[in-house]
Each structure stands twice: as structure tokens, then as C-alpha cells.
Motif scaffolding. Structure first.
Motif, mmCIF file in Angstrom:
data_model
loop_
_atom_site.group_PDB
_atom_site.id
_atom_site.type_symbol
_atom_site.label_atom_id
_atom_site.label_comp_id
_atom_site.label_asym_id
_atom_site.label_seq_id
_atom_site.Cartn_x
_atom_site.Cartn_y
_atom_site.Cartn_z
ATOM 1 N N ARG A 65 0.864 -1.178 0.000
ATOM 2 C CA ARG A 65 0.000 0.000 0.000
ATOM 3 C C ARG A 65 0.904 1.233 0.000
ATOM 4 O O ARG A 65 1.635 1.484 0.959
ATOM 5 C CB ARG A 65 -0.895 0.029 1.244
ATOM 6 N N PHE A 66 0.868 1.992 -1.072
ATOM 7 C CA PHE A 66 1.787 3.110 -1.223
ATOM 8 C C PHE A 66 1.192 4.408 -0.700
ATOM 9 O O PHE A 66 -0.015 4.660 -0.836
ATOM 10 C CB PHE A 66 2.170 3.289 -2.696
ATOM 11 N N MET A 67 2.058 5.220 -0.130
ATOM 12 C CA MET A 67 1.698 6.585 0.214
ATOM 13 C C MET A 67 2.009 7.450 -1.004
ATOM 14 O O MET A 67 3.131 7.434 -1.529
ATOM 15 C CB MET A 67 2.493 7.052 1.430
ATOM 16 N N ALA A 68 1.007 8.187 -1.478
ATOM 17 C CA ALA A 68 1.173 8.994 -2.685
ATOM 18 C C ALA A 68 0.442 10.318 -2.513
ATOM 19 O O ALA A 68 -0.536 10.410 -1.752
ATOM 20 C CB ALA A 68 0.634 8.252 -3.904
ATOM 21 N N LYS A 69 0.911 11.319 -3.234
ATOM 22 C CA LYS A 69 0.317 12.642 -3.074
ATOM 23 C C LYS A 69 -1.166 12.631 -3.456
ATOM 24 O O LYS A 69 -1.603 11.905 -4.358
ATOM 25 C CB LYS A 69 1.084 13.680 -3.889
ATOM 26 N N LYS A 70 -1.916 13.444 -2.746
ATOM 27 C CA LYS A 70 -3.370 13.482 -2.872
ATOM 28 C C LYS A 70 -3.822 13.751 -4.308
ATOM 29 O O LYS A 70 -4.866 13.256 -4.749
ATOM 30 C CB LYS A 70 -3.915 14.558 -1.931
ATOM 31 N N GLU A 71 -3.024 14.528 -5.053
ATOM 32 C CA GLU A 71 -3.418 14.887 -6.416
ATOM 33 C C GLU A 71 -3.605 13.655 -7.305
ATOM 34 O O GLU A 71 -4.430 13.664 -8.233
ATOM 35 C CB GLU A 71 -2.364 15.816 -7.029
ATOM 36 N N VAL A 72 -2.840 12.599 -7.041
ATOM 37 C CA VAL A 72 -2.984 11.367 -7.827
ATOM 38 C C VAL A 72 -4.364 10.762 -7.604
ATOM 39 O O VAL A 72 -4.978 10.200 -8.514
ATOM 40 C CB VAL A 72 -1.870 10.362 -7.453
ATOM 41 N N PHE A 73 -4.881 10.882 -6.374
ATOM 42 C CA PHE A 73 -6.192 10.337 -6.042
ATOM 43 C C PHE A 73 -7.317 11.207 -6.594
ATOM 44 O O PHE A 73 -8.447 10.741 -6.710
ATOM 45 C CB PHE A 73 -6.329 10.211 -4.524
ATOM 46 N N ASP A 74 -7.016 12.456 -6.907
ATOM 47 C CA ASP A 74 -8.028 13.359 -7.451
ATOM 48 C C ASP A 74 -8.216 13.182 -8.958
ATOM 49 O O ASP A 74 -9.207 13.647 -9.515
ATOM 50 C CB ASP A 74 -7.647 14.816 -7.163
ATOM 51 N N HIS A 75 -7.274 12.499 -9.607
ATOM 52 C CA HIS A 75 -7.336 12.314 -11.058
ATOM 53 C C HIS A 75 -8.480 11.354 -11.414
ATOM 54 O O HIS A 75 -8.717 10.373 -10.714
ATOM 55 C CB HIS A 75 -6.003 11.761 -11.564
ATOM 56 N N ARG A 76 -9.176 11.641 -12.498
ATOM 57 C CA ARG A 76 -10.376 10.863 -12.830
ATOM 58 C C ARG A 76 -10.059 9.419 -13.201
ATOM 59 O O ARG A 76 -10.930 8.535 -13.073
ATOM 60 C CB ARG A 76 -11.140 11.545 -13.975
ATOM 61 N N ILE A 77 -8.838 9.147 -13.679
ATOM 62 C CA ILE A 77 -8.478 7.777 -14.056
ATOM 63 C C ILE A 77 -7.696 7.086 -12.943
ATOM 64 O O ILE A 77 -8.054 5.996 -12.486
ATOM 65 C CB ILE A 77 -7.670 7.766 -15.368
ATOM 66 N N SER A 78 -6.626 7.736 -12.494
ATOM 67 C CA SER A 78 -5.790 7.090 -11.482
ATOM 68 C C SER A 78 -6.463 7.056 -10.115
ATOM 69 O O SER A 78 -6.227 6.140 -9.320
ATOM 70 C CB SER A 78 -4.437 7.801 -11.374
ATOM 71 N N GLY A 79 -7.337 8.035 -9.830
ATOM 72 C CA GLY A 79 -7.958 8.112 -8.513
ATOM 73 C C GLY A 79 -8.719 6.858 -8.118
ATOM 74 O O GLY A 79 -8.462 6.268 -7.058
ATOM 75 N N PRO A 80 -9.686 6.403 -8.943
ATOM 76 C CA PRO A 80 -10.424 5.188 -8.574
ATOM 77 C C PRO A 80 -9.521 3.963 -8.425
ATOM 78 O O PRO A 80 -9.749 3.118 -7.551
ATOM 79 C CB PRO A 80 -11.406 5.018 -9.741
ATOM 80 N N LEU A 81 -8.482 3.862 -9.250
ATOM 81 C CA LEU A 81 -7.558 2.736 -9.137
ATOM 82 C C LEU A 81 -6.778 2.794 -7.832
ATOM 83 O O LEU A 81 -6.617 1.782 -7.139
ATOM 84 C CB LEU A 81 -6.587 2.727 -10.323
ATOM 85 N N MET A 82 -6.285 3.976 -7.496
ATOM 86 C CA MET A 82 -5.502 4.125 -6.265
ATOM 87 C C MET A 82 -6.351 3.807 -5.041
ATOM 88 O O MET A 82 -5.910 3.105 -4.121
ATOM 89 C CB MET A 82 -4.928 5.536 -6.162
ATOM 90 N N ARG A 83 -7.570 4.309 -5.029
ATOM 91 C CA ARG A 83 -8.455 4.020 -3.891
ATOM 92 C C ARG A 83 -8.821 2.541 -3.861
ATOM 93 O O ARG A 83 -8.882 1.924 -2.793
ATOM 94 C CB ARG A 83 -9.706 4.901 -3.976
ATOM 95 N N GLY A 84 -9.080 1.963 -5.031
ATOM 96 C CA GLY A 84 -9.448 0.557 -5.099
ATOM 97 C C GLY A 84 -8.344 -0.371 -4.632
ATOM 98 O O GLY A 84 -8.605 -1.444 -4.099
ATOM 99 N N MET A 85 -7.085 0.053 -4.829
ATOM 100 C CA MET A 85 -5.957 -0.767 -4.396
ATOM 101 C C MET A 85 -5.559 -0.506 -2.950
ATOM 102 O O MET A 85 -4.619 -1.103 -2.441
ATOM 103 C CB MET A 85 -4.759 -0.537 -5.330
ATOM 104 N N GLY A 86 -6.267 0.411 -2.303
ATOM 105 C CA GLY A 86 -6.024 0.647 -0.891
ATOM 106 C C GLY A 86 -4.796 1.472 -0.589
ATOM 107 O O GLY A 86 -4.256 1.401 0.520
ATOM 108 N N HIS A 87 -4.332 2.272 -1.549
ATOM 109 C CA HIS A 87 -3.189 3.135 -1.303
ATOM 110 C C HIS A 87 -3.596 4.312 -0.404
ATOM 111 O O HIS A 87 -4.794 4.548 -0.175
ATOM 112 C CB HIS A 87 -2.582 3.621 -2.623
ATOM 113 N N ILE A 88 -2.627 5.051 0.092
ATOM 114 C CA ILE A 88 -2.861 6.045 1.137
ATOM 115 C C ILE A 88 -2.584 7.449 0.586
ATOM 116 O O ILE A 88 -1.437 7.765 0.236
ATOM 117 C CB ILE A 88 -1.951 5.769 2.349
ATOM 118 N N PRO A 89 -3.604 8.310 0.482
ATOM 119 C CA PRO A 89 -3.380 9.669 -0.031
ATOM 120 C C PRO A 89 -2.686 10.549 1.000
ATOM 121 O O PRO A 89 -2.983 10.485 2.193
ATOM 122 C CB PRO A 89 -4.795 10.168 -0.330
ATOM 123 N N VAL A 90 -1.763 11.370 0.521
ATOM 124 C CA VAL A 90 -1.008 12.274 1.383
ATOM 125 C C VAL A 90 -1.289 13.709 0.961
ATOM 126 O O VAL A 90 -0.979 14.103 -0.168
ATOM 127 C CB VAL A 90 0.509 11.994 1.310
#
Length: 233
Positions: A65-90
Motif C-alpha cells: 500500500r503506497f503513500m502517494a500525493k493526494k493529487e494522484v487520487f483526485d485524477h479521474r483515471i488514477s484516482g479510482p484505481l488508487m483508492r481501489g488498491m487501498g493506497h494512502i493519499p497524502v
């Protein structure tokens, strides 16, 4: 929910590695515990490092589970994938919540991946390392595993065009002996030791890398101390 999304993403990545015939070298995966929490601290040379860092944990059958900047989670494509994989927004303006979430995940037995340089290193060396990885490992009582990735910058890095379809690129993923900081450990001292170990792994990956730049225009992916044109740290 995370395990409904993460395994297909891993399978897709492995399929693409085979299609591109990437020359993957993974060493030291025995340092990843088969169960229980752990922090993986990896250097950062490309936008793809989280994929290869996660690959290093695959022989132990662990999902990172990676810690990644919040902006990646806000992206319309990468966001759902990051949340679905249980990564941690920073949220870099208020990082305490992400830190607490990571410690909770570690105590629950998960593996958390951190890029302690906090950004891609333009010099392709291990630059200044922040102390968060050391503090999390000490607070959660889990091992802190140094990792180095090398070669991924040739596919996609900051300030260079993407070359995601480039074939036969060697990628090295090396893991070292874990540090085991106790609850009273000096976080700054552990961080210095972590940086030293990451640097040793990266130096070895660079020294043993099977390819050299094709010519003067290809020197950009080598650090300055190895004769490349990447900026000095």
C-alpha cells in the motif's frame, strides 16, 4: 474491496512486462516478511517506481500500500484505481492524517511503501531522505526495508518524454537487510542509516546494470558521477 482491484492490476502489469520483454532483476525479496507489517523505503527515479517496488514484494505474495500525493487520487483515471488498491493519499499541507493511517495499516499487518525522498530525484542518486519512514516503522514496531530501483527512468521520468513502449529495458529491483528500529530509536540516526543502505543498493544496481548509454544523446539517464548528464545532487 482492495483485493478485487489490486490483483488484476498486478496481472496487467506483469503482462505488459512480458509484452515489452523488460529484463527484470529482482534480488533480496526474502527480506519481505511473509506476514505482518513492514515499511518498504525505495529511491525514486521515475513515475513508474511504485509498480516496480510493488513487484519486489510479489515473491513474498504481499501487496504494498503506497503513500502517494493526494493529487494522484483526485485524477479521474488514477484516482479510482488508487483508492481501489487501498493506497494512502497524502495531503502535503496536512500530512498527519496519512501518517496515522499508515501506522494503523502497519499495525494491522500490511506492507506500506514509501518514497522517502518525497519526489523524483533529478540526479538519479539518493538525495535527502525524510524521517517519516523511520518514525512509522518505530512506532508500529515493524521492519524497515531499504530498496533501490534502477532503469525505470528510461521509460518515464520527470522532464523527459514518455517511452512506455520501449522494449528490452533492464530494470533492477534490489532489497536489503531490514532495519528494526525500536520505539525509542533516534529517528534521525535511523534515517541516516536508511539513506546509506539505499545508496549502497542503488550504487550496486548502477554498477551491475547490463547496458550503457547508446551515445552522447543518451547520457541523460546516468548520474553525473558515472559520466552522465543528469544534474548533480
Amino acid at each position: 474491496m482492495a483485493e478485487l482491484v489490486y490483483p488484476p492490476v498486478v496481472l496487467f502489469a506483469k503482462t505488459m512486462f512480458r509484452v515489452l520483454d523488460l529484463e527484470l532483476r529482482v534480488e533480496g525479496s526474502e527480506h519481505i516478511p511473509a506476514r505482518g507489517g513492514a515499511v518498504i523505503a525505495c529511491n525514486h527515479v521515475s513515475y513508474l517506481d511504485f509498480i516496480f517496488c510493488g513487484l519486489g514484494a510479489q515473491p513474498a505474495k504481499r501487496l504494498v500500500r503506497f503513500m502517494a500525493k493526494k493529487e494522484v487520487f483526485d485524477h479521474r483515471i488514477s484516482g479510482p484505481l488508487m483508492r481501489g488498491m487501498g493506497h494512502i493519499p497524502v495531503d502535503r499541507a496536512a500530512g498527519r492524517g496519512a501518517y496515522d493511517e499508515a501506522v494503523a495499516r502497519l499495525r494491522a499487518g500490511e506492507v506500506v511503501g514509501v518514497f522517502p525522498e518525497a519526489t523524483i530525484s533529478p540526479s538519479f542518486t539518493v538525495e535527502e531522505v525524510k524521517s517519516g519512514a523511520a518514525r512509522m516503522a518505530a512506532q508500529a514496531g515493524v521492519p524497515l526495508i531499504p530498496m533501490a530501483v534502477w532503469g525505470s527512468q528510461r521509460l518515464w521520468t520527470k522532464g523527459r518524454p514518455r517511452r512506455l513502449t520501449q522494449r528490452h529495458v533492464p530494470i533492477s529491483i534490489l532489497m536489503g537487510e531490514p532495519l528494526r528500529p525500536g520505539p525509542d530509536a533516534d529517528a534521525d540516526a535511523v534515517t541516516r542509516e536508511l539513506r546509506d543502505r539505499m545508496s549502497v543498493l542503488l550504487d550496486r544496481a548502477q554498477a551491475e546494470y547490463p547496458e550503457k548509454p547508446a551515445g552522447p544523446d543518451d547520457l541523460w539517464w546516468l548520474p553525473a558521477h558515472l559520466g552522465g548528464t543528469a544534474p548533480k545532487p
